[in-house]
Scaffold this motif. Structure first.
Motif, PDB file in Angstrom:
ATOM      1  N   LEU A  92       3.854  -6.795   7.020  1.00 43.89           N
ATOM      2  CA  LEU A  92       4.996  -6.816   7.927  1.00 43.89           C
ATOM      3  C   LEU A  92       6.328  -6.572   7.230  1.00 43.89           C
ATOM      4  O   LEU A  92       7.336  -6.372   7.896  1.00 43.89           O
ATOM      5  CB  LEU A  92       5.033  -8.152   8.675  1.00 43.89           C
ATOM      6  CG  LEU A  92       3.821  -8.408   9.587  1.00 43.89           C
ATOM      7  CD1 LEU A  92       3.876  -9.816  10.154  1.00 43.89           C
ATOM      8  CD2 LEU A  92       3.749  -7.361  10.687  1.00 43.89           C
ATOM      9  N   SER A  93       6.331  -6.563   5.916  1.00 46.91           N
ATOM     10  CA  SER A  93       7.563  -6.327   5.170  1.00 46.91           C
ATOM     11  C   SER A  93       7.921  -4.844   5.215  1.00 46.91           C
ATOM     12  O   SER A  93       7.063  -3.988   5.024  1.00 46.91           O
ATOM     13  CB  SER A  93       7.377  -6.767   3.719  1.00 46.91           C
ATOM     14  OG  SER A  93       8.497  -6.418   2.960  1.00 46.91           O
ATOM     15  N   PRO A  94       9.192  -4.528   5.442  1.00 43.35           N
ATOM     16  CA  PRO A  94       9.592  -3.123   5.518  1.00 43.35           C
ATOM     17  C   PRO A  94       9.362  -2.355   4.208  1.00 43.35           C
ATOM     18  O   PRO A  94       9.065  -1.168   4.221  1.00 43.35           O
ATOM     19  CB  PRO A  94      11.087  -3.175   5.844  1.00 43.35           C
ATOM     20  CG  PRO A  94      11.388  -4.565   6.224  1.00 43.35           C
ATOM     21  CD  PRO A  94      10.289  -5.429   5.713  1.00 43.35           C
ATOM     22  N   SER A  95       9.492  -3.041   3.077  1.00 41.25           N
ATOM     23  CA  SER A  95       9.350  -2.335   1.795  1.00 41.25           C
ATOM     24  C   SER A  95       7.895  -2.288   1.317  1.00 41.25           C
ATOM     25  O   SER A  95       7.603  -1.605   0.347  1.00 41.25           O
ATOM     26  CB  SER A  95      10.212  -3.014   0.737  1.00 41.25           C
ATOM     27  OG  SER A  95       9.758  -4.334   0.526  1.00 41.25           O
ATOM     28  N   LEU A  96       6.983  -3.004   1.971  1.00 41.74           N
ATOM     29  CA  LEU A  96       5.570  -3.058   1.610  1.00 41.74           C
ATOM     30  C   LEU A  96       5.384  -3.325   0.114  1.00 41.74           C
ATOM     31  O   LEU A  96       4.996  -2.447  -0.647  1.00 41.74           O
ATOM     32  CB  LEU A  96       4.841  -1.779   2.029  1.00 41.74           C
ATOM     33  CG  LEU A  96       3.329  -1.866   2.088  1.00 41.74           C
ATOM     34  CD1 LEU A  96       2.889  -2.854   3.146  1.00 41.74           C
ATOM     35  CD2 LEU A  96       2.714  -0.520   2.366  1.00 41.74           C
ATOM     36  N   PRO A  97       5.699  -4.552  -0.326  1.00 48.52           N
ATOM     37  CA  PRO A  97       5.658  -4.867  -1.756  1.00 48.52           C
ATOM     38  C   PRO A  97       4.227  -5.035  -2.284  1.00 48.52           C
ATOM     39  O   PRO A  97       3.683  -6.119  -2.293  1.00 48.52           O
ATOM     40  CB  PRO A  97       6.424  -6.187  -1.830  1.00 48.52           C
ATOM     41  CG  PRO A  97       6.159  -6.824  -0.510  1.00 48.52           C
ATOM     42  CD  PRO A  97       6.051  -5.694   0.476  1.00 48.52           C
ATOM     43  N   TRP A 146      -7.152  -5.724  -6.805  1.00 45.43           N
ATOM     44  CA  TRP A 146      -6.170  -6.715  -6.336  1.00 45.43           C
ATOM     45  C   TRP A 146      -5.015  -5.978  -5.690  1.00 45.43           C
ATOM     46  O   TRP A 146      -4.487  -5.017  -6.269  1.00 45.43           O
ATOM     47  CB  TRP A 146      -5.712  -7.511  -7.539  1.00 45.43           C
ATOM     48  CG  TRP A 146      -5.003  -8.789  -7.308  1.00 45.43           C
ATOM     49  CD1 TRP A 146      -4.794  -9.443  -6.138  1.00 45.43           C
ATOM     50  CD2 TRP A 146      -4.391  -9.585  -8.322  1.00 45.43           C
ATOM     51  NE1 TRP A 146      -4.108 -10.599  -6.353  1.00 45.43           N
ATOM     52  CE2 TRP A 146      -3.848 -10.711  -7.687  1.00 45.43           C
ATOM     53  CE3 TRP A 146      -4.255  -9.468  -9.701  1.00 45.43           C
ATOM     54  CZ2 TRP A 146      -3.169 -11.705  -8.373  1.00 45.43           C
ATOM     55  CZ3 TRP A 146      -3.594 -10.450 -10.374  1.00 45.43           C
ATOM     56  CH2 TRP A 146      -3.062 -11.564  -9.722  1.00 45.43           C
ATOM     57  N   ILE A 147      -4.579  -6.414  -4.531  1.00 47.85           N
ATOM     58  CA  ILE A 147      -3.527  -5.721  -3.785  1.00 47.85           C
ATOM     59  C   ILE A 147      -2.178  -5.767  -4.491  1.00 47.85           C
ATOM     60  O   ILE A 147      -1.383  -4.844  -4.377  1.00 47.85           O
ATOM     61  CB  ILE A 147      -3.403  -6.270  -2.347  1.00 47.85           C
ATOM     62  CG1 ILE A 147      -2.577  -5.329  -1.484  1.00 47.85           C
ATOM     63  CG2 ILE A 147      -2.820  -7.660  -2.341  1.00 47.85           C
ATOM     64  CD1 ILE A 147      -2.601  -5.660  -0.015  1.00 47.85           C
ATOM     65  N   ASP A 148      -1.934  -6.836  -5.233  1.00 44.55           N
ATOM     66  CA  ASP A 148      -0.663  -6.963  -5.941  1.00 44.55           C
ATOM     67  C   ASP A 148      -0.919  -7.587  -7.307  1.00 44.55           C
ATOM     68  O   ASP A 148      -0.971  -8.807  -7.440  1.00 44.55           O
ATOM     69  CB  ASP A 148       0.315  -7.830  -5.137  1.00 44.55           C
ATOM     70  CG  ASP A 148       1.690  -7.862  -5.769  1.00 44.55           C
ATOM     71  OD1 ASP A 148       2.077  -6.845  -6.396  1.00 44.55           O
ATOM     72  OD2 ASP A 148       2.374  -8.883  -5.659  1.00 44.55           O
ATOM     73  N   VAL A 149      -1.075  -6.739  -8.305  1.00 45.62           N
ATOM     74  CA  VAL A 149      -1.357  -7.212  -9.658  1.00 45.62           C
ATOM     75  C   VAL A 149      -0.104  -7.873 -10.208  1.00 45.62           C
ATOM     76  O   VAL A 149       0.858  -7.209 -10.585  1.00 45.62           O
ATOM     77  CB  VAL A 149      -1.818  -6.048 -10.572  1.00 45.62           C
ATOM     78  CG1 VAL A 149      -2.064  -6.544 -11.972  1.00 45.62           C
ATOM     79  CG2 VAL A 149      -3.058  -5.385 -10.002  1.00 45.62           C
ATOM     80  N   ALA A 150      -0.131  -9.203 -10.217  1.00 44.84           N
ATOM     81  CA  ALA A 150       1.020  -9.970 -10.693  1.00 44.84           C
ATOM     82  C   ALA A 150       1.014 -10.071 -12.212  1.00 44.84           C
ATOM     83  O   ALA A 150       2.063 -10.201 -12.827  1.00 44.84           O
ATOM     84  CB  ALA A 150       1.009 -11.362 -10.074  1.00 44.84           C
ATOM     85  N   THR A 151      -0.177 -10.016 -12.824  1.00 46.95           N
ATOM     86  CA  THR A 151      -0.295 -10.098 -14.273  1.00 46.95           C
ATOM     87  C   THR A 151      -1.523  -9.318 -14.716  1.00 46.95           C
ATOM     88  O   THR A 151      -2.502  -9.227 -13.983  1.00 46.95           O
ATOM     89  CB  THR A 151      -0.386 -11.555 -14.754  1.00 46.95           C
ATOM     90  OG1 THR A 151      -0.513 -11.573 -16.171  1.00 46.95           O
ATOM     91  CG2 THR A 151      -1.553 -12.286 -14.137  1.00 46.95           C
TER      92      THR A 151
END
Length: 174
Positions: A92-97, A146-151
């Motif tokens: 739902l975020s406009p920037s799609l983080p 992983w959708i968002d590799v934080a590390t």
């Protein structure tokens, strides 16, 4: 092909019968119970060698059974809820983080059932997919998309992805 022993057959039949009773729950009558018992024994005769690998009466231990039920109802549902909220925020975020990628995480589990349950639990939570399980130098690793590799650190990534899932699955299967 693995030979089926009598205790594996009994254990599988009891498990199938319990599942049968859950499916026909409001309609407990003699006919349903007899048909359920017959079908359970027939299914067990064909599948026990695939279903039970090691200890035939493993889940008849009340502590293991309670831990499995608690994991299924409380722990997994909580992790599933958190992952759904995270993915919904991203969608739902406009920037799609997002920062998708594949990470290799260590797994400290001995049981094949435990490895399968953890891999499926990770895959069922939105934002992660278990792609492969490998053994390298005596250690087990999952390759996770992983959708968002934080590390990229494998231990930190493992803690972020597995959360409390691995600890509870070890209580059930190890």
């Amino acid at each position: 092909m693995k030979k089926t022993n009598f205790m594996s057959l009994i254990s599988t039949a009891v498990f199938c019968f319990i599942c049968w009773m859950l499916f026909v729950y409001p309609a407990f009558n003699t006919q349903e119970l007899l048909v359920g018992a017959l079908v359970s024994v027939l299914v067990a005769a064909f599948t026990a060698r695939f279903f039970i690998h090691e200890k035939a009466l493993y889940f008849f231990n009340p502590v293991k059974l309670f831990n499995l039920i608690y994991y299924s109802i409380v722990i997994f549902v909580k992790e599933l809820f958190k992952a759904n909220i995270d993915v919904a925020k991203r969608a739902l975020s406009p920037s799609l983080p997002i920062n998708p990628g594949i990470v290799k995480i260590p797994v400290n589990m001995k049981s094949e059932y435990g490895l399968a349950l953890l891999a499926n639990s990770i895959t069922l939570t939105p934002g992660t997919i278990t792609m492969d399980i490998t053994e390298e130098e005596g250690n087990l690793y999952y390759y996770i998309h992983w959708i968002d590799v934080a590390t990229t650190d494998s231990v930190e990534a493992g803690e972020a992805i597995k959360g409390t899932l691995e600890k509870w699955i070890r209580r059930v299967f190890d």
